[in-house]
Scaffold this motif. Structure first.
Motif, short mmCIF file in Angstrom:
data_model
loop_
_atom_site.label_atom_id
_atom_site.label_comp_id
_atom_site.label_asym_id
_atom_site.label_seq_id
_atom_site.Cartn_x
_atom_site.Cartn_y
_atom_site.Cartn_z
N TYR A 254 0.84 -1.20 0.00
CA TYR A 254 0.00 0.00 0.00
C TYR A 254 0.87 1.26 0.00
N LEU A 255 1.89 1.30 0.86
CA LEU A 255 2.77 2.46 0.91
C LEU A 255 3.57 2.63 -0.38
N ALA A 256 3.98 1.51 -0.98
CA ALA A 256 4.69 1.59 -2.26
C ALA A 256 3.80 2.22 -3.32
N GLY A 257 2.52 1.82 -3.35
CA GLY A 257 1.59 2.42 -4.29
C GLY A 257 1.36 3.89 -4.01
N LEU A 258 1.27 4.24 -2.73
CA LEU A 258 1.05 5.64 -2.34
C LEU A 258 2.21 6.52 -2.81
N ILE A 259 3.44 6.05 -2.63
CA ILE A 259 4.61 6.84 -3.04
C ILE A 259 4.71 6.92 -4.56
N ALA A 260 4.51 5.79 -5.22
CA ALA A 260 4.61 5.79 -6.69
C ALA A 260 3.52 6.64 -7.31
N GLY A 261 2.30 6.55 -6.77
CA GLY A 261 1.19 7.30 -7.36
C GLY A 261 1.27 8.79 -7.15
N ASN A 262 2.00 9.23 -6.12
CA ASN A 262 2.11 10.66 -5.84
C ASN A 262 3.44 11.25 -6.31
N SER A 263 4.19 10.49 -7.07
CA SER A 263 5.43 11.00 -7.65
C SER A 263 5.17 11.37 -9.11
N ASP A 264 6.11 12.02 -9.69
CA ASP A 264 5.99 12.41 -11.09
C ASP A 264 6.49 11.27 -11.97
N ILE A 265 5.82 10.12 -11.83
CA ILE A 265 6.26 8.92 -12.52
C ILE A 265 5.88 8.98 -14.00
N ARG A 266 6.68 8.36 -14.84
CA ARG A 266 6.45 8.38 -16.28
C ARG A 266 5.23 7.52 -16.64
N ALA A 267 4.50 7.94 -17.66
CA ALA A 267 3.35 7.20 -18.20
C ALA A 267 2.31 6.89 -17.13
N VAL A 268 2.02 7.88 -16.27
CA VAL A 268 1.13 7.65 -15.14
C VAL A 268 -0.28 7.31 -15.60
N THR A 269 -0.74 7.89 -16.71
CA THR A 269 -2.09 7.60 -17.21
C THR A 269 -2.21 6.15 -17.63
N ILE A 270 -1.20 5.65 -18.33
CA ILE A 270 -1.21 4.25 -18.76
C ILE A 270 -1.19 3.33 -17.54
N LEU A 271 -0.38 3.68 -16.55
CA LEU A 271 -0.29 2.85 -15.35
C LEU A 271 -1.62 2.82 -14.59
N ARG A 272 -2.28 3.97 -14.49
CA ARG A 272 -3.55 4.01 -13.77
C ARG A 272 -4.61 3.15 -14.45
N ARG A 273 -4.67 3.24 -15.77
CA ARG A 273 -5.68 2.46 -16.50
C ARG A 273 -5.41 0.96 -16.37
N PHE A 274 -4.16 0.57 -16.49
CA PHE A 274 -3.82 -0.85 -16.37
C PHE A 274 -4.13 -1.37 -14.96
N GLN A 275 -3.73 -0.59 -13.95
CA GLN A 275 -3.95 -1.03 -12.57
C GLN A 275 -5.44 -1.05 -12.21
#
Length: 417
Positions: A254-275
């Motif tokens: 859960y914390l790993a997801g929280l940190i990754a989701g609130n960072s300026d990670i690349r291709a965040v839209t693609i990641l959100r849709r897949f997840q």
């Protein structure tokens, strides 16, 4: 052998398709989606169409992996501003609230089911946490636009209370299986120290894993088709690494997801849709497996006391625990009342109720059946009343325009092959 492969694949895919169609019914009528998934599993199980599935280890393994995927997606989709706004009330409910609910519920369980104090506490721990999937779906399906503080409190609580309930349940199973009868002060001390170690290790691995995922995504120039699979695999690696060293894998993921989701990670839209898609699939698989594992013909023997316990949890244990936890934060009464009511139990409670069977406890099947009935009572009683109660308490606000959905384009010559 070949025909068996085709048959198992056909049945499995048919169940997933039926669950997907049932979501349309749930969205149309505002029914608790989890209830429909469980009913599909029950209808195709040993007392329905006759599909026999009694492998507790496989059910727990598949359910744990599915829950890890769901928790990573929950953390990935939780904005930091929501966490900051509701951190105090939500974390109080997710920790102290779970412990209080367990203790209050255990008193009633020992009376209605004639279980020992440890076994009653075990059942209480299994049903003490709220179900994030059920809460999020009901708010979305009913188009319930709550006050921001109330919504954030419910989302953060339901996303963070599972690790505490899981720790309590597994610890109590181990104590009962070892035929130990510790004194109350010794038990409390052991639980407290074990809790600190379990959550501490889980938090450290989760934070390090979250920053590691972000850094690897930025450093490795992976194709957009491979990137979501890579991130999902890394999240499960964080979950497994934390659990392997004695930490809470569920808190870590859960914390790993929280940190990754609130960072300026690349291709965040693609990641959100897949997840989002993987989270739906994980929920369907987990709920169907748990429904298949249950044996409804065993329910009548404990139906009345289990239903009474479900009502006790809804009208006494949860409200009392919420009220005690929220006293320091001085929230308005309507908000406290609504948070008390939206404490739906779901797949996590049923999953945890499998652990007594894995531990070989004498009353393991009774505890599982009781937890299953309690979850059904919670979904039936609370599931259809969330929207009307929110409106009656005056907690509905006008819908806001959400953030724009960004679309990433690959210009000629920029694609990676």
């Amino acid at each position: 052998m070949e025909h068996a492969i085709y048959f198992v694949t056909l049945v499995g895919t048919a169940l997933v398709v039926a669950a997907a169609f049932s979501s349309l019914i749930a969205f149309r009528f505002g029914a608790p989606l989890l209830l429909l998934f469980l009913c599909i599993g029950l209808a195709t199980g040993v007392d329905g169409l006759g599909i026999e599935f009694d492998n507790a280890r496989l059910a727990y393994f598949a359910g744990s992996l599915a829950l890890a995927i769901i928790l990573f997606d929950s953390g990935f989709g939780t904005p930091l501003n929501a966490l900051k706004q509701a951190a105090g009330p939500a974390l109080s409910l997710a920790t102290i609230g779970v412990i209080l609910t367990t203790g209050i519920f255990a008193v009633a369980a020992s009376y209605f089911l004639k279980l020992s104090w440890l076994e009653s506490s075990l059942l209480g721990a299994a049903v003490a946490s709220t179900d994030a999937a059920a809460v999020f779906f009901l708010l979305r399906a009913g188009e319930i636009h709550l006050r921001e503080r109330v919504r954030s409190t419910l989302e953060v609580e339901s996303g963070t209370n599972d690790p505490i309930a899981i720790f309590l349940t597994i610890t109590l199973v181990e104590i009962i299986a070892a035929h130990a009868n510790p004194e109350a002060n010794v038990l409390a001390a052991n639980l407290f120290l074990g809790f600190l170690a379990n959550m501490g290790l889980g938090a450290v691995i989760g934070v390090l894993g979250g920053f590691g995922i972000v850094r690897l995504v930025e450093r490795l120039n992976l194709d957009h088709g491979l990137l979501p699979i890579f991130v999902l695999t890394l999240s499960l690696m964080v979950f497994a690494a934390a659990g392997a060293i004695g930490g809470s894998g569920f808190l870590a993921v859960y914390l790993a997801g929280l940190i990754a989701g609130n960072s300026d990670i690349r291709a965040v839209t693609i990641l959100r849709r897949f997840q989002d898609g993987m989270s739906w699939l994980a929920q369907i698989i987990m709920f169907l497996i748990l429904g298949l594992f249950a044996t409804p013909s065993q329910f009548p023997a404990i139906l009345v006391p289990a239903v009474l316990l479900g009502l006790f949890l809804i009208f006494v244990a949860r409200p009392l625990a919420v009220w005690l936890c929220l006293i320091p934060f001085r929230l308005p009464r309507p908000e406290v009342a609504f948070v008390s009511w939206v404490g739906l139990r779901g797949a996590v409670s049923i999953l945890l109720a499998i652990t007594p069977l894995l531990g070989g406890l004498e009353h393991g099947r009774l505890i599982f059946n009781a937890a299953f009935i309690i979850v059904l009572v919670s979904l039936v009683v609370q599931g259809w009343t969330v929207g009307p109660l929110a409106r009656r308490l005056g907690l509905i606000v006008p819908a806001r325009l959400g953030p724009l959905d960004k679309v990433e384009l690959e210009l000629p010559g920029s694609a990676h092959h």
